[in-house]
Design a protein around this motif. Sequence first.
Motif, mmCIF file in Angstrom:
data_model
loop_
_atom_site.group_PDB
_atom_site.id
_atom_site.type_symbol
_atom_site.label_atom_id
_atom_site.label_comp_id
_atom_site.label_asym_id
_atom_site.label_seq_id
_atom_site.Cartn_x
_atom_site.Cartn_y
_atom_site.Cartn_z
ATOM 1 N N ASP A 182 -105.420 45.939 17.437
ATOM 2 C CA ASP A 182 -106.104 45.569 16.156
ATOM 3 C C ASP A 182 -106.840 46.715 15.828
ATOM 4 O O ASP A 182 -107.378 47.598 16.718
ATOM 5 C CB ASP A 182 -107.044 44.474 15.794
ATOM 6 N N ASP A 183 -107.102 47.345 14.619
ATOM 7 C CA ASP A 183 -107.932 48.366 14.121
ATOM 8 C C ASP A 183 -107.556 49.562 14.678
ATOM 9 O O ASP A 183 -108.002 50.406 15.029
ATOM 10 C CB ASP A 183 -109.363 48.002 14.529
ATOM 11 N N ASP A 205 -105.425 50.398 10.978
ATOM 12 C CA ASP A 205 -106.560 50.170 10.173
ATOM 13 C C ASP A 205 -106.181 50.638 8.803
ATOM 14 O O ASP A 205 -105.694 51.745 8.584
ATOM 15 C CB ASP A 205 -107.808 50.580 10.951
ATOM 16 N N GLU A 241 -102.701 47.409 7.774
ATOM 17 C CA GLU A 241 -103.405 46.499 7.232
ATOM 18 C C GLU A 241 -104.125 47.192 5.940
ATOM 19 O O GLU A 241 -104.052 48.358 5.625
ATOM 20 C CB GLU A 241 -104.590 46.358 8.131
#
Length: 287
Positions: A182-183, A205, A241
């Motif tokens: 993630d990120d 991200d 995202e």
Amino acid sequence: AAKNAGKNQYALFTSDLREDRLERTRLTIGLRRALAAGELVLNYQPVVDLASGDIRKVEALLRWSPPGSRPVPPDVFIPIAEESGLIVPIGTWVLEQACADAGRWYEQHGVSVTVNISGRQLREPDFAETVLDILARHRLPEHALVLEITESMLLATTPAETVRIIAALTTLREHGVRVALDDFGTGYSSLSYLRTLPVDILKIDKSFLPPSGHADHHQMRAFTKAIVELSASLGLNVIVEGVETPEQAALLQQMGCPQAQGYLFSPPVAARQVDGLLAVTPWQQVA
Ligand code: C2E
Ligand code: MG
Ligand code: MG
Ligand code: MG
């Protein structure tokens, strides 16, 4: 005022610290109570296939509204839950609830559920067994679950813990559970982590997206394109995202980005609203 500034600043600083500590204690107590009282709630945000508009996954995002006050954002209460260790029982509850909710979505629509996991949870010696046990009890196929981890969770770990975390993730992947980083792009030495961490998916991200209205920003475009290509050549799936505009979605699709998530498609919604979203996709905006 100037000659007293030094002293006053110091006084201000210590009282700020004290208030900060009080606030943290208050939130920790509130959070522990919320977990026991069943006041924590999961919302879900769709992850969409850019080419078809179909929902492929939903990300579970934790919500906490203490009775009588405004919701506390996860960016505030998750770090507090991590410091106090409460993230371990909270994280187990999140996994249980997400696997309970996801059964029907997986059966009827082939949609996976993706769950954020904190470093503290991963360092629990029985993490892999806990996850596999929860899946079995909810009769959810391993392939229906994605675990989201971050690079930063490795910062606070000893080399021995890192080895154990990698072993746990490897075990889970052997069972079919997928792992997403993630990120991605917000930490550092991202590329070296990519070599050591067993991952299937990169979540890029939102800070990598050109801001709305600047969809052709050169540097952003180059960065995103490079990451999409790198991921493809490493056999990784990519999710971008924070997609908020049709221009961003179109640009990502041009660059070969397979999946995206963001307010353009849907904000995080209550579990009972997910069925409605699954019934009306594919999205017209994306096609
Ligand atoms: P994350 O995992 O990177 O989740 C994505 C965040 O971006 C979510 O914030 C989501 O609501 C927000 N978001 C989605 N689409 C857009 C968009 O188009 N634009 C913008 N500006 N934001 C968008 P949220 O729900 O406030 O969660 C914040 C962070 O809290 C998450 O970041 C995750 O790191 C953490 N978190 C949330 N739930 C859990 C949980 O159950 N366990 C753990 N350990 N962490 C969690
Ligand atoms: Mg996430
Ligand atoms: Mg993220
Ligand atoms: Mg995050």
